[in-house]
Write an enzyme that holds these catalytic residues in place. Structure first.
Site, PDB file in Angstrom:
ATOM      1  N   SER A  45     -20.491 -22.227 -47.876  1.00 59.79           N
ATOM      2  CA  SER A  45     -20.686 -20.927 -47.239  1.00 59.79           C
ATOM      3  C   SER A  45     -20.044 -19.773 -48.006  1.00 59.79           C
ATOM      4  O   SER A  45     -20.356 -19.560 -49.163  1.00 59.79           O
ATOM      5  CB  SER A  45     -20.169 -21.000 -45.802  1.00 59.79           C
ATOM      6  OG  SER A  45     -20.503 -19.826 -45.131  1.00 59.79           O
ATOM      7  N   HIS A  46     -19.113 -19.093 -47.358  1.00 57.97           N
ATOM      8  CA  HIS A  46     -18.505 -17.896 -47.945  1.00 57.97           C
ATOM      9  C   HIS A  46     -17.407 -18.224 -48.953  1.00 57.97           C
ATOM     10  O   HIS A  46     -16.862 -17.327 -49.578  1.00 57.97           O
ATOM     11  CB  HIS A  46     -17.919 -17.057 -46.809  1.00 57.97           C
ATOM     12  CG  HIS A  46     -17.014 -17.872 -45.932  1.00 57.97           C
ATOM     13  ND1 HIS A  46     -17.507 -18.814 -45.065  1.00 57.97           N
ATOM     14  CD2 HIS A  46     -15.680 -17.931 -45.837  1.00 57.97           C
ATOM     15  CE1 HIS A  46     -16.511 -19.421 -44.456  1.00 57.97           C
ATOM     16  NE2 HIS A  46     -15.382 -18.899 -44.901  1.00 57.97           N
ATOM     17  N   ASP A  54     -23.810 -13.920 -46.875  1.00 60.39           N
ATOM     18  CA  ASP A  54     -22.829 -14.781 -47.549  1.00 60.39           C
ATOM     19  C   ASP A  54     -23.491 -15.851 -48.417  1.00 60.39           C
ATOM     20  O   ASP A  54     -24.703 -15.828 -48.625  1.00 60.39           O
ATOM     21  CB  ASP A  54     -21.900 -15.421 -46.511  1.00 60.39           C
ATOM     22  CG  ASP A  54     -22.599 -16.484 -45.678  1.00 60.39           C
ATOM     23  OD1 ASP A  54     -23.820 -16.374 -45.503  1.00 60.39           O
ATOM     24  OD2 ASP A  54     -21.925 -17.429 -45.218  1.00 60.39           O
ATOM     25  N   ASP A  58     -24.404 -18.972 -48.144  1.00 60.87           N
ATOM     26  CA  ASP A  58     -25.538 -19.764 -47.667  1.00 60.87           C
ATOM     27  C   ASP A  58     -26.478 -18.983 -46.750  1.00 60.87           C
ATOM     28  O   ASP A  58     -27.365 -19.561 -46.125  1.00 60.87           O
ATOM     29  CB  ASP A  58     -25.040 -21.038 -46.967  1.00 60.87           C
ATOM     30  CG  ASP A  58     -24.185 -20.751 -45.749  1.00 60.87           C
ATOM     31  OD1 ASP A  58     -23.524 -19.693 -45.712  1.00 60.87           O
ATOM     32  OD2 ASP A  58     -24.166 -21.581 -44.826  1.00 60.87           O
ATOM     33  N   ASP A  86     -26.100 -17.352 -43.861  1.00 61.49           N
ATOM     34  CA  ASP A  86     -26.074 -17.342 -42.395  1.00 61.49           C
ATOM     35  C   ASP A  86     -25.244 -16.188 -41.821  1.00 61.49           C
ATOM     36  O   ASP A  86     -25.318 -15.916 -40.632  1.00 61.49           O
ATOM     37  CB  ASP A  86     -25.634 -18.695 -41.815  1.00 61.49           C
ATOM     38  CG  ASP A  86     -24.283 -19.166 -42.320  1.00 61.49           C
ATOM     39  OD1 ASP A  86     -23.662 -18.443 -43.127  1.00 61.49           O
ATOM     40  OD2 ASP A  86     -23.856 -20.262 -41.901  1.00 61.49           O
ATOM     41  N   ARG A  87     -24.469 -15.519 -42.670  1.00 59.12           N
ATOM     42  CA  ARG A  87     -23.670 -14.390 -42.148  1.00 59.12           C
ATOM     43  C   ARG A  87     -24.301 -13.056 -42.507  1.00 59.12           C
ATOM     44  O   ARG A  87     -25.081 -12.970 -43.454  1.00 59.12           O
ATOM     45  CB  ARG A  87     -22.263 -14.421 -42.747  1.00 59.12           C
ATOM     46  CG  ARG A  87     -21.489 -15.650 -42.393  1.00 59.12           C
ATOM     47  CD  ARG A  87     -20.059 -15.490 -42.851  1.00 59.12           C
ATOM     48  NE  ARG A  87     -19.310 -16.683 -42.523  1.00 59.12           N
ATOM     49  CZ  ARG A  87     -17.992 -16.737 -42.450  1.00 59.12           C
ATOM     50  NH1 ARG A  87     -17.275 -15.653 -42.715  1.00 59.12           N
ATOM     51  NH2 ARG A  87     -17.377 -17.854 -42.145  1.00 59.12           N
ATOM     52  N   GLU A 113     -17.304 -13.264 -34.433  1.00 55.78           N
ATOM     53  CA  GLU A 113     -16.619 -12.135 -35.082  1.00 55.78           C
ATOM     54  C   GLU A 113     -16.645 -12.236 -36.606  1.00 55.78           C
ATOM     55  O   GLU A 113     -16.404 -11.263 -37.303  1.00 55.78           O
ATOM     56  CB  GLU A 113     -15.176 -12.024 -34.593  1.00 55.78           C
ATOM     57  CG  GLU A 113     -14.337 -13.299 -34.679  1.00 55.78           C
ATOM     58  CD  GLU A 113     -14.089 -13.835 -36.055  1.00 55.78           C
ATOM     59  OE1 GLU A 113     -13.812 -13.014 -36.936  1.00 55.78           O
ATOM     60  OE2 GLU A 113     -14.166 -15.064 -36.238  1.00 55.78           O
ATOM     61  N   SER A 114     -16.901 -13.451 -37.121  1.00 57.68           N
ATOM     62  CA  SER A 114     -16.855 -13.676 -38.567  1.00 57.68           C
ATOM     63  C   SER A 114     -18.173 -13.319 -39.248  1.00 57.68           C
ATOM     64  O   SER A 114     -18.484 -13.853 -40.302  1.00 57.68           O
ATOM     65  CB  SER A 114     -16.511 -15.139 -38.821  1.00 57.68           C
ATOM     66  OG  SER A 114     -17.415 -15.979 -38.116  1.00 57.68           O
ATOM     67  N   LYS A 167     -26.580 -19.520 -37.375  1.00 57.72           N
ATOM     68  CA  LYS A 167     -26.567 -18.078 -37.487  1.00 57.72           C
ATOM     69  C   LYS A 167     -27.475 -17.690 -38.653  1.00 57.72           C
ATOM     70  O   LYS A 167     -27.744 -18.499 -39.525  1.00 57.72           O
ATOM     71  CB  LYS A 167     -25.142 -17.560 -37.658  1.00 57.72           C
ATOM     72  CG  LYS A 167     -24.307 -18.197 -38.743  1.00 57.72           C
ATOM     73  CD  LYS A 167     -22.861 -17.765 -38.558  1.00 57.72           C
ATOM     74  CE  LYS A 167     -21.956 -18.233 -39.682  1.00 57.72           C
ATOM     75  NZ  LYS A 167     -21.391 -19.563 -39.425  1.00 57.72           N
ATOM     76  N   ARG A 193      -5.476 -17.385 -38.544  1.00 57.04           N
ATOM     77  CA  ARG A 193      -6.254 -16.199 -38.210  1.00 57.04           C
ATOM     78  C   ARG A 193      -5.652 -15.569 -36.955  1.00 57.04           C
ATOM     79  O   ARG A 193      -5.425 -16.250 -35.952  1.00 57.04           O
ATOM     80  CB  ARG A 193      -7.717 -16.567 -37.947  1.00 57.04           C
ATOM     81  CG  ARG A 193      -8.400 -17.253 -39.119  1.00 57.04           C
ATOM     82  CD  ARG A 193      -9.922 -17.085 -39.028  1.00 57.04           C
ATOM     83  NE  ARG A 193     -10.638 -18.003 -39.883  1.00 57.04           N
ATOM     84  CZ  ARG A 193     -10.765 -17.884 -41.198  1.00 57.04           C
ATOM     85  NH1 ARG A 193     -10.195 -16.881 -41.843  1.00 57.04           N
ATOM     86  NH2 ARG A 193     -11.472 -18.760 -41.895  1.00 57.04           N
TER      87      ARG A 193
HETATM   88  C1  VG1 Z   1     -15.051 -19.680 -40.097  1.00 56.35           C
HETATM   89  C2  VG1 Z   1     -15.341 -18.623 -39.059  1.00 56.35           C
HETATM   90  C3  VG1 Z   1     -16.257 -19.180 -37.996  1.00 56.35           C
HETATM   91  C4  VG1 Z   1     -17.529 -19.734 -38.646  1.00 56.35           C
HETATM   92  C5  VG1 Z   1     -17.168 -20.731 -39.727  1.00 56.35           C
HETATM   93  C6  VG1 Z   1     -18.384 -21.189 -40.497  1.00 56.35           C
HETATM   94  O1  VG1 Z   1     -14.410 -20.773 -39.490  1.00 56.35           O
HETATM   95  O2  VG1 Z   1     -14.155 -18.146 -38.486  1.00 56.35           O
HETATM   96  O3  VG1 Z   1     -16.552 -18.171 -37.076  1.00 56.35           O
HETATM   97  O4  VG1 Z   1     -18.336 -20.363 -37.698  1.00 56.35           O
HETATM   98  O5  VG1 Z   1     -16.276 -20.135 -40.664  1.00 56.35           O
HETATM   99  O6  VG1 Z   1     -19.013 -20.098 -41.110  1.00 56.35           O
HETATM  100  P1  VG1 Z   1     -12.812 -20.983 -39.538  1.00 56.35           P
HETATM  101  O7  VG1 Z   1     -12.587 -22.302 -38.868  1.00 56.35           O
HETATM  102  O8  VG1 Z   1     -12.423 -20.942 -40.977  1.00 56.35           O
HETATM  103  O9  VG1 Z   1     -12.227 -19.832 -38.792  1.00 56.35           O
HETATM  104  V1  VG1 Z   1     -19.950 -20.259 -42.468  1.00 56.35           V
HETATM  105  O10 VG1 Z   1     -20.733 -18.891 -42.779  1.00 56.35           O
HETATM  106  O11 VG1 Z   1     -19.731 -21.660 -42.813  1.00 56.35           O
HETATM  107  O12 VG1 Z   1     -21.031 -21.231 -42.333  1.00 56.35           O
HETATM  108 CO    CO Z   2     -22.144 -19.173 -44.184  1.00 54.39          CO
END
Ligand code: VG1
Ligand code: CO
Length: 543
Positions: free
Chosen positions: A113-114, A277, A279, A281-282, A364-365, A376, A496
């Protein structure tokens, strides 16, 4: 075709976090590591014999090599078919859609992801079920249990599949279909938002900048925004995916999407800005000189979704993750629809969406989504915003001002303390947890604690419970602080701290968020003893 059963040793119980397993790329590349984890997924879901799987990833370093390994293992484990995005590419929402569209038995998404990508950065692998959503807690537990005991995996010796050519191939007895990663997703978007209206908006001179952050949404954004909707060429920046995301950090927030933020706060800023981001989804939404917090974006979309054809009948309900601000609750209340509060991570929304209890959900992310997929969806959120902008003919900042005037404003910020010593982070959380029963009525600085608890979720659909989902402290006067440990980090612990302050005074809706949140920030730091325990006083990232 020779099929091998390889004897191996368990990979020491690798527990998948908020979204699948994330590790340093070097860990995934260790001999047998990826193979062990893939076999644990296959075994954990009851085998893949005769099944159809969707496979794709965000294009980061190791995406292609890992895809070939997964395909050889799927074949050796008896899978009937794998549907793979061309070049091994699929955004997370596009993969979710493909699983649903093709009625596949599930999918494997290769992404961290990010998190940054590259040989020295991060890699990840996530299993999504037949509904297109992240594996449930129960399935995740089965996969995890299997990692502890697994000592054999199956793989066949075969030439690489040609990932670059769309069409039918085979790998031993398994069919492989390579598909255009964008086409089906673009078709789906046209059933939800009004492409004609958005085309008219662009032809009237409306300008936007979409920052794909060198990640997977580049091809999607070029094809849909510039190709189908007529946004001027150059509206999409950083639109070619690269294995290390241009050495960047593909996290769409004001810190990491600085190039976009600078453009949006310049004198000649476009009307609308957005980023996605690694992948896809954000999403981050920015108006001209106006950053929209993801929590506010969810509230705005909830208030205005009916303007898009896909939601013209209204919303069944909405859901937000617990740390997400309560702005959407206020909109839901005025619409007379239910608002659910879930633990962090998209997997918890799946049951609510499947049961038809909610239509929109968000975190919120920078995650927003709807019942069109079970993840998402970054680009979808951008398109829905464009549809609303086209219908209302208002600017982003005017839409936000209207929202706050009607419902009050939830000032919001998240502080991340990264790579904290894991033991110290746990000490801090454990200490806070132990003091929770005594916190009610405590005055810290300018604020007094109203309630303090640790969030536990009872799934209203299947009755499953998830405890330990974050500590929340609510203060008199509309402030709230939430603490939780990240489940996606790959190094040390990430603490966090989520801060929120509701303001309903019409004269105080345009203040500086940092100033408004000072009291709750100080109270949260004092109550947790964060600095004394972890040795950290400044967050690494503030969003
Ligand atoms: C973070 C975010 C959460 C999100 C997760 C996956 O998790 O806070 O809201 O669902 O990433 O996002 P954490 O446990 O690090 O707070 V992503 O764009 O993987 O797919
Ligand atoms: Co992502």
């Amino acid at each position: 075709m020779p099929m091998h059963t390889v004897r191996t040793t368990p990979i020491d119980g690798q527990k998948p976090g908020t979204s699948g397993l994330r590790k340093k790329t070097a860990v995934f590349r260790r001999p047998h590591f990826l193979e062990n984890y893939v076999q644990a997924i296959f075994d954990g879901i009851g085998g893949v014999a005769g099944k159809t799987l969707v496979i794709g990833g965000d294009g980061r370093f190791f995406n292609d090599a890992a895809t070939q390994i997964i395909l050889r293992m799927a074949s050796a484990n008896g899978a009937a078919k794998c549907i793979v995005g061309q070049g091994g590419i699929l955004s997370t929402p596009a993969a979710s859609h493909l699983i649903r569209l093709r009625k596949a038995d599930g999918g494997l998404i290769l992404s961290a992801s990010h998190n940054p990508g590259g040989p020295d950065a991060d890699f990840g692998l996530k299993y999504n079920g037949p509904n297109g959503g992240p594996a449930s807690e129960a399935v995740t537990d089965k996969i995890y249990e299997r990692t502890k005991t697994l000592d054999l995996y199956n793989i066949c010796a075969a030439d690489d599949v040609d990932l670059g050519t769309v069409g039918a191939q085979s790998l031993a007895d398994m069919a492989v279909e390579i598909v255009d990663p964008v086409a089906d997703y673009a078709d789906l978007m046209q059933t939800i938002v009004d492409f004609d209206k958005i085309r008219d908006l662009f032809s009237s001179g409306f300008t936007m900048c979409f920052d794909a952050m060198h990640a997977v949404t580049g091809p999607y954004a070029h094809a849909i925004l510039e190709g189908m909707l007529g946004a001027p060429k150059g509206s999409v920046i950083n639109g070619t995916p690269s294995p290390d995301f241009g050495k960047g950090h593909p996290d769409p927030n004001p810190i990491w999407a600085k190039e976009l933020m600078d453009k949006m706060y310049a004198a000649d800023a476009p009307d609308f800005g957005a980023a996605s981001d690694g992948d896809g989804d954000r999403n981050m939404i920015v108006g001209r000189g106006a950053y929209v917090t993801p929590s506010d974006s969810l509230a705005l979309l909830t208030a205005q979704a009916h303007l898009a054809p896909g939601y013209s009948a209204g919303l069944a309900g909405v859901a937000r993750s617990m740390p997400t601000s309560r702005a959407v609750d206020r909109v839901a209340e005025s619409l007379g629809i239910a608002c659910f509060e879930t633990p962090t991570g998209w997997k918890f929304f799946g049951n609510l969406l499947d049961a038809g209890k909610v239509t929109l959900c968000g975190e919120e992310s920078a995650g927003t989504g709807s019942d069109h997929v079970r993840e998402k969806d970054g680009l979808w959120a951008v398109l829905l915003w464009l549809n609303i902008l086209a219908e209302t003919k208002k600017s982003v900042s005017a839409l936000m001002a209207d929202l706050w005037a009607a419902h009050g404003r939830c000032y919001y910020s998240r502080l991340d303390f990264e790579d904290v010593d894991s033991a110290r982070a746990s000490t801090m959380i454990d200490g806070l947890r132990a003091r929770l029963p005594d916190l009610g009525g405590t005055t810290v600085g300018a604020l007094t604690v109203k309630t303090a608890d640790e969030f536990a979720y009872l799934d209203p659909v299947d009755g499953a419970t998830s405890a330990g989902q974050g500590i929340r402290i609510v203060f008199e006067g509309g402030a709230r602080a939430v603490f939780r440990l990240s489940g996606t980090g790959t190094q040390g612990a990430t603490i966090r701290l989520y801060l929120e302050q509701l303001e309903t005074d019409p004269d105080r809706l345009q203040d500086d968020p940092e100033r408004v949140l000072t009291d709750v920030r100080e109270a949260a730091l004092a109550l947790s003893d964060l600095t004394a325990i972890t040795g950290r006083d400044t967050p690494d990232v503030i969003t």
